[in-house]
Design a protein around this motif. Structure first.
Motif, PDB file in Angstrom:
ATOM      1  N   THR A   1       3.874  11.382   6.182  1.00  0.00           N
ATOM      2  CA  THR A   1       2.430  11.231   6.319  1.00  0.00           C
ATOM      3  C   THR A   1       2.089   9.878   6.935  1.00  0.00           C
ATOM      4  O   THR A   1       2.782   8.896   6.716  1.00  0.00           O
ATOM      5  N   GLY A   2       1.050   9.872   7.711  1.00  0.00           N
ATOM      6  CA  GLY A   2       0.526   8.635   8.275  1.00  0.00           C
ATOM      7  C   GLY A   2      -0.884   8.426   7.766  1.00  0.00           C
ATOM      8  O   GLY A   2      -1.470   9.317   7.147  1.00  0.00           O
ATOM      9  N   LEU A   3      -1.428   7.255   7.996  1.00  0.00           N
ATOM     10  CA  LEU A   3      -2.824   7.021   7.640  1.00  0.00           C
ATOM     11  C   LEU A   3      -3.399   5.912   8.513  1.00  0.00           C
ATOM     12  O   LEU A   3      -2.740   4.918   8.780  1.00  0.00           O
ATOM     13  N   VAL A   4      -4.598   6.142   8.968  1.00  0.00           N
ATOM     14  CA  VAL A   4      -5.336   5.132   9.716  1.00  0.00           C
ATOM     15  C   VAL A   4      -6.821   5.415   9.527  1.00  0.00           C
ATOM     16  O   VAL A   4      -7.250   6.563   9.587  1.00  0.00           O
ATOM     17  N   GLY A   5      -7.574   4.350   9.230  1.00  0.00           N
ATOM     18  CA  GLY A   5      -9.004   4.555   9.059  1.00  0.00           C
ATOM     19  C   GLY A   5      -9.711   3.375   8.441  1.00  0.00           C
ATOM     20  O   GLY A   5      -9.202   2.253   8.406  1.00  0.00           O
TER      21      GLY A   5
ATOM     22  N   PHE B   1      -7.808   9.165   8.602  1.00  0.00           N
ATOM     23  CA  PHE B   1      -7.088  10.244   9.266  1.00  0.00           C
ATOM     24  C   PHE B   1      -5.678  10.199   8.695  1.00  0.00           C
ATOM     25  O   PHE B   1      -5.025   9.161   8.731  1.00  0.00           O
ATOM     26  N   THR B   2      -5.218  11.299   8.113  1.00  0.00           N
ATOM     27  CA  THR B   2      -3.925  11.328   7.419  1.00  0.00           C
ATOM     28  C   THR B   2      -3.063  12.483   7.940  1.00  0.00           C
ATOM     29  O   THR B   2      -2.891  13.502   7.254  1.00  0.00           O
ATOM     30  N   PRO B   3      -2.513  12.354   9.143  1.00  0.00           N
ATOM     31  CA  PRO B   3      -1.699  13.444   9.673  1.00  0.00           C
ATOM     32  C   PRO B   3      -0.453  13.674   8.820  1.00  0.00           C
ATOM     33  O   PRO B   3       0.121  12.740   8.255  1.00  0.00           O
TER      34      PRO B   3
ATOM     35  N   PRO C   1      -2.932  18.113  11.244  1.00  0.00           N
ATOM     36  CA  PRO C   1      -3.929  17.043  11.099  1.00  0.00           C
ATOM     37  C   PRO C   1      -4.635  17.164   9.744  1.00  0.00           C
ATOM     38  O   PRO C   1      -4.812  18.265   9.220  1.00  0.00           O
ATOM     39  N   SER C   2      -5.015  16.037   9.193  1.00  0.00           N
ATOM     40  CA  SER C   2      -5.696  16.018   7.904  1.00  0.00           C
ATOM     41  C   SER C   2      -6.560  14.762   7.819  1.00  0.00           C
ATOM     42  O   SER C   2      -6.331  13.796   8.532  1.00  0.00           O
ATOM     43  N   VAL C   3      -7.530  14.797   6.944  1.00  0.00           N
ATOM     44  CA  VAL C   3      -8.359  13.630   6.658  1.00  0.00           C
ATOM     45  C   VAL C   3      -8.413  13.440   5.154  1.00  0.00           C
ATOM     46  O   VAL C   3      -8.170  14.373   4.388  1.00  0.00           O
ATOM     47  N   GLY C   4      -8.714  12.228   4.725  1.00  0.00           N
ATOM     48  CA  GLY C   4      -8.846  11.959   3.304  1.00  0.00           C
ATOM     49  C   GLY C   4     -10.020  11.027   3.051  1.00  0.00           C
ATOM     50  O   GLY C   4     -10.308  10.139   3.845  1.00  0.00           O
ATOM     51  N   ILE C   5     -10.693  11.247   1.930  1.00  0.00           N
ATOM     52  CA  ILE C   5     -11.799  10.401   1.502  1.00  0.00           C
ATOM     53  C   ILE C   5     -11.492   9.948   0.077  1.00  0.00           C
ATOM     54  O   ILE C   5     -11.176  10.766  -0.787  1.00  0.00           O
ATOM     55  N   SER C   6     -11.573   8.639  -0.144  1.00  0.00           N
ATOM     56  CA  SER C   6     -11.222   8.072  -1.449  1.00  0.00           C
ATOM     57  C   SER C   6     -12.361   7.266  -2.023  1.00  0.00           C
ATOM     58  O   SER C   6     -13.088   6.582  -1.299  1.00  0.00           O
TER      59      SER C   6
END
Length: 174
Positions: A124-128, A144-146, A164-169
């Protein structure tokens, strides 16, 4: 003599300022947050620890749902593990990093004759965007969490290859 006094006064002021700055940084060394979607799947509960410039995260999630056509029930357990770097000053930051999501998928047939369980690993990656104050306070993340599912088609999560995926925390730093 005048330069010596100036150096001593400057050093004293710096010594007074440094502990305050270090205290503010160490006050937000840890964080806890809930992420919807993202690296952990449907949701995950996470703890994070800042070590130097990196943030280490471990999370946990468990959920189940019916198969699309009612053929059975799928149960998932995931453990997202990530390292990230937060850039920027003030309250608004760019967060980037990556990691591994480990987990288990279990399928139980609605007809009672088939039950399969398999472990998986997903890159998994993450950028945002990350909102966080320098001291204790609220954390908001939109990333953005591919995902890149490893293994055979019936084992990989969520699917084999790139998803592709997205995340909200939402959480709290302390």
């Amino acid at each position: 003599m005048r330069n010596t006094v100036l150096v001593v006064v400057t050093a004293a002021l710096a010594c007074l300022a440094v502990p305050h700055r270090l205290a503010a940084q160490s006050a937000s060394r840890n964080a806890a947050y809930v992420e919807l979607l993202g690296s952990g799947g449907a949701y995950s509960v996470n703890v994070e620890r800042r070590v130097s410039d990196l943030r280490m995260r471990v999370g946990f999630a468990s959920w189940s749902g019916s198969d699309l056509f009612g053929a059975g029930e799928r149960e998932f357990v995931t453990v997202p593990l990530t390292l990230s770097h937060v850039r920027g000053s003030g309250n608004h930051h760019l967060e980037s990093g990556g990691g591994l999501t480990l987990g288990n998928r279990k399928f139980t047939s609605a007809f009672g004759e088939d039950e399969r369980s398999s472990g998986f690993a997903t890159l998994t990656g993450l950028v945002g965007y990350r909102y966080q104050q320098s001291g204790p306070g609220v954390i908001l993340r939109a990333l953005f969490t591919p995902l890149f599912g490893l293994g055979a088609d019936d084992v990989a999560y969520p699917d084999r290859g790139f998803t592709p995926s997205v995340g909200i925390s939402v959480g709290y730093a302390f």
